[in-house]
Scaffold this motif. Sequence first.
Motif, mmCIF file in Angstrom:
data_model
loop_
_atom_site.group_PDB
_atom_site.id
_atom_site.type_symbol
_atom_site.label_atom_id
_atom_site.label_comp_id
_atom_site.label_asym_id
_atom_site.label_seq_id
_atom_site.Cartn_x
_atom_site.Cartn_y
_atom_site.Cartn_z
ATOM 1 N N LEU A 236 40.757 36.976 55.966
ATOM 2 C CA LEU A 236 39.532 36.181 55.852
ATOM 3 C C LEU A 236 38.884 36.280 54.475
ATOM 4 C CD1 LEU A 236 37.806 36.733 59.312
ATOM 5 C CD2 LEU A 236 39.039 34.724 58.495
ATOM 6 N N ILE A 237 39.098 37.410 53.786
ATOM 7 C CA ILE A 237 38.545 37.543 52.434
ATOM 8 C C ILE A 237 39.080 36.443 51.523
ATOM 9 C CG2 ILE A 237 38.447 39.018 50.394
ATOM 10 C CD1 ILE A 237 36.683 40.004 52.600
ATOM 11 N N ARG A 238 40.372 36.182 51.608
ATOM 12 C CA ARG A 238 40.958 35.123 50.779
ATOM 13 C C ARG A 238 40.430 33.748 51.191
ATOM 14 N NH1 ARG A 238 45.862 36.000 47.765
ATOM 15 N NH2 ARG A 238 46.424 38.199 47.693
ATOM 16 N N PHE B 22 29.099 35.525 49.187
ATOM 17 C CA PHE B 22 29.055 36.874 48.617
ATOM 18 C C PHE B 22 28.054 37.777 49.333
ATOM 19 C CE2 PHE B 22 31.015 35.091 44.638
ATOM 20 C CZ PHE B 22 32.161 35.855 44.739
ATOM 21 N N GLN B 23 27.023 37.189 49.904
ATOM 22 C CA GLN B 23 26.067 37.992 50.656
ATOM 23 C C GLN B 23 26.686 38.546 51.939
ATOM 24 O OE1 GLN B 23 23.147 38.700 49.312
ATOM 25 N NE2 GLN B 23 22.586 40.043 51.007
ATOM 26 N N ASN B 24 27.711 37.861 52.454
ATOM 27 C CA ASN B 24 28.379 38.295 53.685
ATOM 28 C C ASN B 24 29.837 38.663 53.427
ATOM 29 O OD1 ASN B 24 26.265 37.508 55.916
ATOM 30 N ND2 ASN B 24 26.349 35.783 54.508
ATOM 31 N N HIS B 25 30.084 39.213 52.252
ATOM 32 C CA HIS B 25 31.457 39.428 51.781
ATOM 33 C C HIS B 25 31.874 40.902 51.783
ATOM 34 C CE1 HIS B 25 35.022 37.940 49.744
ATOM 35 N NE2 HIS B 25 34.873 38.790 48.757
ATOM 36 N N THR B 26 30.902 41.793 51.946
ATOM 37 C CA THR B 26 31.184 43.212 51.668
ATOM 38 C C THR B 26 30.858 44.126 52.849
ATOM 39 O OG1 THR B 26 28.989 43.386 50.672
ATOM 40 C CG2 THR B 26 30.835 42.955 49.193
ATOM 41 N N HIS B 27 30.941 43.640 54.075
ATOM 42 C CA HIS B 27 30.625 44.473 55.235
ATOM 43 C C HIS B 27 31.589 45.657 55.314
ATOM 44 C CE1 HIS B 27 27.655 41.697 56.663
ATOM 45 N NE2 HIS B 27 28.520 40.693 56.727
ATOM 46 N N GLY B 28 31.019 46.854 55.438
ATOM 47 C CA GLY B 28 31.841 48.055 55.595
ATOM 48 C C GLY B 28 32.422 48.609 54.312
ATOM 49 N N ARG B 29 32.003 48.098 53.156
ATOM 50 C CA ARG B 29 32.553 48.584 51.891
ATOM 51 C C ARG B 29 31.674 49.686 51.298
ATOM 52 N NH1 ARG B 29 34.940 43.517 48.363
ATOM 53 N NH2 ARG B 29 35.774 42.287 50.078
ATOM 54 N N GLN C 84 26.254 42.055 45.399
ATOM 55 C CA GLN C 84 24.877 41.592 45.595
ATOM 56 C C GLN C 84 24.312 40.988 44.317
ATOM 57 O OE1 GLN C 84 22.872 45.089 47.094
ATOM 58 N NE2 GLN C 84 23.104 44.453 49.235
ATOM 59 N N LEU C 85 24.676 41.568 43.175
ATOM 60 C CA LEU C 85 24.234 40.994 41.899
ATOM 61 C C LEU C 85 24.851 39.616 41.675
ATOM 62 C CD1 LEU C 85 24.238 44.097 39.514
ATOM 63 C CD2 LEU C 85 22.274 42.932 40.533
ATOM 64 N N LEU C 86 26.121 39.450 42.065
ATOM 65 C CA LEU C 86 26.747 38.131 41.972
ATOM 66 C C LEU C 86 26.019 37.119 42.847
ATOM 67 C CD1 LEU C 86 30.617 38.765 41.976
ATOM 68 C CD2 LEU C 86 29.284 37.641 40.191
ATOM 69 N N ALA C 87 25.643 37.549 44.051
ATOM 70 C CA ALA C 87 24.910 36.658 44.950
ATOM 71 C C ALA C 87 23.552 36.283 44.368
ATOM 72 C CB ALA C 87 24.738 37.326 46.317
ATOM 73 N N LEU C 88 22.889 37.249 43.721
ATOM 74 C CA LEU C 88 21.594 36.978 43.099
ATOM 75 C C LEU C 88 21.716 35.943 41.987
ATOM 76 C CD1 LEU C 88 18.570 37.641 42.611
ATOM 77 C CD2 LEU C 88 19.338 39.490 41.092
#
Length: 273
Positions: A88-90, A136-143, A152-156
């Motif tokens: 799903l990441i890809r 990107f805001q929902n891209h890093t769960h569990g990391r 988060q900076l990319l999302a900002l």
Amino acid sequence: MGSFKGHALPGSFLFIMGVWWSTKSILKYVCKKQKRTCYLGSKALFRWIEILEGIILVLMALTGMLGEQFISGGPYLILYKEGQWNQLIRWHHCTMYFFFGLLGVANILCFTISSLPVSLPKLMFSNALFVETFIFQNHTHGREMLDVFVHQLLALISFLAGLLVFIEFFTRNNVLLELLRSSLILLQGSWFWQVGFVLYPPSGSPAWDLTDHDNIMFLTICFCWHYALAYIIIGVNYAFVTWFVKSRLRRLCSSEIGLLKNAEREHESEEEM
């Protein structure tokens, strides 16, 4: 994007487009201010530039999507495989590229079909950036902590850029808004490279400790340095484009005006004969 090259590719795309968008905004502003009558300041040239820009955006988006799907064991367009979701990441990355591809299609259509509103690409641009923010805001769960922070900076950045483009949708030809947006696109491009160095150091580079709070402290400063670099690039770009239009194009414009005057004189002499 699960590699250094995977972050360098979109970073390069965004950085190139950030430089180009700042150059285009400055060129339009300087030509209008200098009241150039030569072909460089004409609407016809900028129309063809917009179409070419759309084609390049579509090619960039297709390159990213094909790379995510078919390189290094990608999902090969299979979303659900053997009873579970497939990479799903890809698919996140492909979705982001897809919306930037829609921006390119909107550019091509709006400057080829006169009945379409010229402001449509601005709307598609803001949509692409808002979709990127959401992903990107929902891209890093569990990391790990540092991984979450850099994303988060990319999302900002993408959210602020999308907000500026949405404001541009209502206010046309505001060079300050356009340059501020270009600075955020440049920042996003260079930050993608920084994320690649942090999460996937090139061979021989030491690995970053993703749980060290000092690394977050340093990257906070580094983020500001990246933004300062974006402003320096735009400043140098503005100085170069202004010098180029004022000095180098003076001869070109003068020669064009001279050719027009000669043509008018020849036409008058023919009428007299």
